[in-house]
Structure formats: structure tokens, C-alpha cells
Design a protein around this motif. Structure first.
Motif, PDB file in Angstrom:
ATOM      1  N   GLU A 145      15.946 -82.440 -75.413  1.00 40.61           N
ATOM      2  CA  GLU A 145      17.346 -82.417 -74.987  1.00 40.61           C
ATOM      3  C   GLU A 145      17.876 -83.817 -74.716  1.00 40.61           C
ATOM      4  O   GLU A 145      18.979 -84.167 -75.130  1.00 40.61           O
ATOM      5  N   GLY A 146      17.082 -84.641 -74.047  1.00 39.25           N
ATOM      6  CA  GLY A 146      17.535 -85.985 -73.689  1.00 39.25           C
ATOM      7  C   GLY A 146      17.677 -86.927 -74.876  1.00 39.25           C
ATOM      8  O   GLY A 146      18.475 -87.870 -74.826  1.00 39.25           O
ATOM      9  N   LEU A 147      16.940 -86.692 -75.940  1.00 34.17           N
ATOM     10  CA  LEU A 147      17.002 -87.587 -77.094  1.00 34.17           C
ATOM     11  C   LEU A 147      17.935 -87.092 -78.198  1.00 34.17           C
ATOM     12  O   LEU A 147      18.236 -87.853 -79.129  1.00 34.17           O
ATOM     13  N   SER A 148      18.403 -85.851 -78.124  1.00 33.68           N
ATOM     14  CA  SER A 148      19.226 -85.339 -79.224  1.00 33.68           C
ATOM     15  C   SER A 148      20.533 -86.123 -79.377  1.00 33.68           C
ATOM     16  O   SER A 148      20.933 -86.446 -80.498  1.00 33.68           O
ATOM     17  N   ARG A 149      21.192 -86.458 -78.292  1.00 32.35           N
ATOM     18  CA  ARG A 149      22.444 -87.224 -78.369  1.00 32.35           C
ATOM     19  C   ARG A 149      22.201 -88.638 -78.883  1.00 32.35           C
ATOM     20  O   ARG A 149      22.865 -89.074 -79.828  1.00 32.35           O
ATOM     21  N   SER A 208      11.538 -90.197 -86.448  1.00 36.69           N
ATOM     22  CA  SER A 208      11.809 -90.687 -87.812  1.00 36.69           C
ATOM     23  C   SER A 208      12.252 -89.542 -88.712  1.00 36.69           C
ATOM     24  O   SER A 208      13.190 -89.693 -89.513  1.00 36.69           O
ATOM     25  N   HIS A 209      11.595 -88.406 -88.582  1.00 36.68           N
ATOM     26  CA  HIS A 209      11.974 -87.235 -89.374  1.00 36.68           C
ATOM     27  C   HIS A 209      13.367 -86.732 -88.977  1.00 36.68           C
ATOM     28  O   HIS A 209      14.166 -86.345 -89.834  1.00 36.68           O
ATOM     29  N   CYS A 210      13.649 -86.736 -87.679  1.00 34.11           N
ATOM     30  CA  CYS A 210      14.981 -86.313 -87.211  1.00 34.11           C
ATOM     31  C   CYS A 210      16.068 -87.230 -87.762  1.00 34.11           C
ATOM     32  O   CYS A 210      17.118 -86.756 -88.217  1.00 34.11           O
ATOM     33  N   LEU A 211      15.831 -88.537 -87.725  1.00 29.47           N
ATOM     34  CA  LEU A 211      16.804 -89.479 -88.261  1.00 29.47           C
ATOM     35  C   LEU A 211      17.001 -89.259 -89.754  1.00 29.47           C
ATOM     36  O   LEU A 211      18.135 -89.239 -90.252  1.00 29.47           O
ATOM     37  N   SER A 212      15.910 -89.099 -90.489  1.00 26.14           N
ATOM     38  CA  SER A 212      15.992 -88.893 -91.939  1.00 26.14           C
ATOM     39  C   SER A 212      16.764 -87.629 -92.264  1.00 26.14           C
ATOM     40  O   SER A 212      17.616 -87.616 -93.164  1.00 26.14           O
ATOM     41  N   ASP A 213      16.480 -86.555 -91.552  1.00 26.04           N
ATOM     42  CA  ASP A 213      17.171 -85.294 -91.774  1.00 26.04           C
ATOM     43  C   ASP A 213      18.658 -85.427 -91.464  1.00 26.04           C
ATOM     44  O   ASP A 213      19.507 -84.947 -92.218  1.00 26.04           O
ATOM     45  N   ALA A 214      18.991 -86.086 -90.365  1.00 27.86           N
ATOM     46  CA  ALA A 214      20.396 -86.247 -89.977  1.00 27.86           C
ATOM     47  C   ALA A 214      21.154 -87.111 -90.982  1.00 27.86           C
ATOM     48  O   ALA A 214      22.316 -86.832 -91.298  1.00 27.86           O
ATOM     49  N   ILE A 215      20.499 -88.141 -91.488  1.00 31.76           N
ATOM     50  CA  ILE A 215      21.134 -88.998 -92.499  1.00 31.76           C
ATOM     51  C   ILE A 215      21.384 -88.192 -93.769  1.00 31.76           C
ATOM     52  O   ILE A 215      22.476 -88.222 -94.334  1.00 31.76           O
ATOM     53  N   ASP A 216      20.370 -87.458 -94.218  1.00 35.49           N
ATOM     54  CA  ASP A 216      20.542 -86.631 -95.416  1.00 35.49           C
ATOM     55  C   ASP A 216      21.636 -85.577 -95.221  1.00 35.49           C
ATOM     56  O   ASP A 216      22.426 -85.329 -96.120  1.00 35.49           O
ATOM     57  N   LEU A 217      21.701 -84.983 -94.049  1.00 36.06           N
ATOM     58  CA  LEU A 217      22.733 -83.992 -93.770  1.00 36.06           C
ATOM     59  C   LEU A 217      24.128 -84.612 -93.893  1.00 36.06           C
ATOM     60  O   LEU A 217      25.027 -84.025 -94.490  1.00 36.06           O
ATOM     61  N   GLN A 218      24.289 -85.804 -93.342  1.00 39.81           N
ATOM     62  CA  GLN A 218      25.591 -86.454 -93.392  1.00 39.81           C
ATOM     63  C   GLN A 218      25.950 -86.911 -94.803  1.00 39.81           C
ATOM     64  O   GLN A 218      27.122 -86.886 -95.179  1.00 39.81           O
ATOM     65  N   LEU A 219      24.978 -87.338 -95.566  1.00 38.49           N
ATOM     66  CA  LEU A 219      25.260 -87.851 -96.901  1.00 38.49           C
ATOM     67  C   LEU A 219      25.305 -86.752 -97.962  1.00 38.49           C
ATOM     68  O   LEU A 219      26.072 -86.843 -98.921  1.00 38.49           O
ATOM     69  N   LEU A 220      24.487 -85.714 -97.788  1.00 40.05           N
ATOM     70  CA  LEU A 220      24.342 -84.699 -98.838  1.00 40.05           C
ATOM     71  C   LEU A 220      24.822 -83.309 -98.439  1.00 40.05           C
ATOM     72  O   LEU A 220      24.935 -82.428 -99.291  1.00 40.05           O
ATOM     73  N   GLY A 221      25.029 -83.090 -97.162  1.00 41.51           N
ATOM     74  CA  GLY A 221      25.333 -81.740 -96.694  1.00 41.51           C
ATOM     75  C   GLY A 221      24.058 -80.983 -96.432  1.00 41.51           C
ATOM     76  O   GLY A 221      22.955 -81.492 -96.624  1.00 41.51           O
ATOM     77  N   ALA A 222      24.196 -79.754 -96.012  1.00 44.64           N
ATOM     78  CA  ALA A 222      23.019 -78.928 -95.681  1.00 44.64           C
ATOM     79  C   ALA A 222      22.249 -78.619 -96.946  1.00 44.64           C
ATOM     80  O   ALA A 222      22.815 -78.242 -97.976  1.00 44.64           O
ATOM     81  N   GLY A 223      20.923 -78.776 -96.861  1.00 43.75           N
ATOM     82  CA  GLY A 223      20.045 -78.442 -97.988  1.00 43.75           C
ATOM     83  C   GLY A 223      19.721 -76.972 -97.975  1.00 43.75           C
ATOM     84  O   GLY A 223      20.292 -76.174 -97.239  1.00 43.75           O
ATOM     85  N   GLU A 224      18.799 -76.616 -98.822  1.00 37.10           N
ATOM     86  CA  GLU A 224      18.421 -75.193 -98.939  1.00 37.10           C
ATOM     87  C   GLU A 224      17.588 -74.741 -97.795  1.00 37.10           C
ATOM     88  O   GLU A 224      16.716 -75.155 -97.286  1.00 37.10           O
TER      89      GLU A 224
END
Length: 189
Positions: free
Chosen positions: A22-26, A173-189
Motif C-alpha cells: 500500500e505504501g509503495l503503490s503511489r 522493477s516488474h511493477c515499473l515495467s508493467d506500469a510503463i507498458d500499460l501506459q504505452l501500450l494499454g492493457a495486455g491480454e
């Protein structure tokens, strides 16, 4: 007895991840946005770490320049080499590389799982290059926190064991990568 000790490693790691979620999500969302902003404006992400954290920096650069879970064009990310030839210590090698490769609009992503004492100097060099900084840190980092600017983000994992901090940094690192991909590509499958 050995099996119980092994199980305890899993439980301790899981407990820590639940505690910091919770504390790191923001701050993670802010950091991901900073990275997207830098990359889409033509900047680069320079990743760095000392000691075993250097492997995390290299891993993150490969997730950005290669791929995470979705195919996409490579993103401009460079892992700095703390073991560069000709330098008395790894921190000096990183400082020189930040000076050489860092430009205004670039971002330094610094991994600091164990307090090395060099973080403050690395931050100062990045700031002199007009770079923003994201620091993934552990508990023993009080000596350099005053070096962070308002435009920087610290993703702090409050645990005294290096192994737990390093495990959490991999997830971050995985959270950052996922968030970057979400912003650039939209939601994946």
C-alpha cells in the motif's frame, strides 16, 4: 529444522511484500510516470547499482530495452557498468558514466539495496546533469536522503535484511515495467 528455516524465508518475504504494497503503490505510479515522460520526450533511463544491486540495474535496463510481458519497441535504457576499467572504485566509475551519458531530460534509476555510502555522490552528479532520479533503497540510507530533490522519487523497502530488500526490488522493477507498458501500450491480454 532446515525445512522450517527455508519456509521462514518465504514467509518473511511474503510478509514484507504485504506490508509495503500500500505504501509503495503511489510512489511507484509516480516513478512509472516519470519514466514514461522521460522516454516519450526523447530522454533515456540510465540504470545503476553498486555491488549486487548492479545486477538489478542491468536486469531493469534489459526489461526496458527488450521487453517485459508484451512485445513493444525497445525503450532507451542503458545499464551503467560499475566495474568499468581504470577506476579505483565502482562509485567513481558510475559517477563518470553519469557525467558522460547523462543529459537534461534523462532519468537515473538507482538501485541501493545495501548502504554503500556512494548514493549521495551519484545523486549529486545526476542532478548536476539536470536529471531526475528514482532510488530503490533499503533501510540503511539515512545519510543521503537530504540529497533527494522534490522532483526525485524514493522507493524505500524498510527491512534490515539485504535479501528481503533485493527480493522486493525485483518486484518493484516488474511493477515499473508493467506500469510503463500499460501506459504505452494499454492493457495486455
Amino acid at each position: 529444522m532446515l525445512e522450517q528455516r527455508i519456509q521462514q524465508q518465504f514467509f518473511e518475504s511474503a510478509d514484507l511484500l504485504y506490508q509495503v504494497a500500500e505504501g509503495l503503490s503511489r510512489p511507484l505510479a509516480v516513478a512509472a510516470q516519470m519514466m514514461v515522460d522521460a522516454l516519450t520526450a526523447g530522454g533515456r533511463v540510465l540504470t545503476a547499482g553498486l555491488g549486487t544491486s548492479a545486477a538489478d540495474a542491468t536486469y531493469m535496463a534489459s526489461l526496458l530495452s527488450g521487453r517485459f510481458e508484451q512485445e513493444r519497441p525497445g525503450l532507451a535504457a542503458i545499464a551503467l557498468d560499475a566495474q568499468a576499467q581504470g577506476y579505483a572504485d565502482p562509485a567513481s566509475a558510475l559517477m563518470r558514466q553519469i557525467q558522460t551519458f547523462g543529459h537534461p531530460g534523462d532519468l537515473l534509476l538507482l538501485y541501493e539495496a545495501q548502504a554503500s555510502g556512494a548514493a549521495a555522490a551519484l545523486l549529486q552528479v545526476a542532478h548536476a546533469q539536470e536529471m531526475s532520479v528514482i532510488v530503490l533503497s533499503g533501510t540503511q540510507d539515512d545519510d543521503w536522503r537530504g540529497t533527494l530533490l522534490d522532483t526525485d522519487v524514493q522507493l524505500r523497502v524498510p527491512h534490515s535484511r539485504f535479501a528481503r530488500v533485493a527480493e522486493a526490488h525485483r518486484l518493484l522493477s516488474h511493477c515499473l515495467s508493467d506500469a510503463i507498458d500499460l501506459q504505452l501500450l494499454g492493457a495486455g491480454e
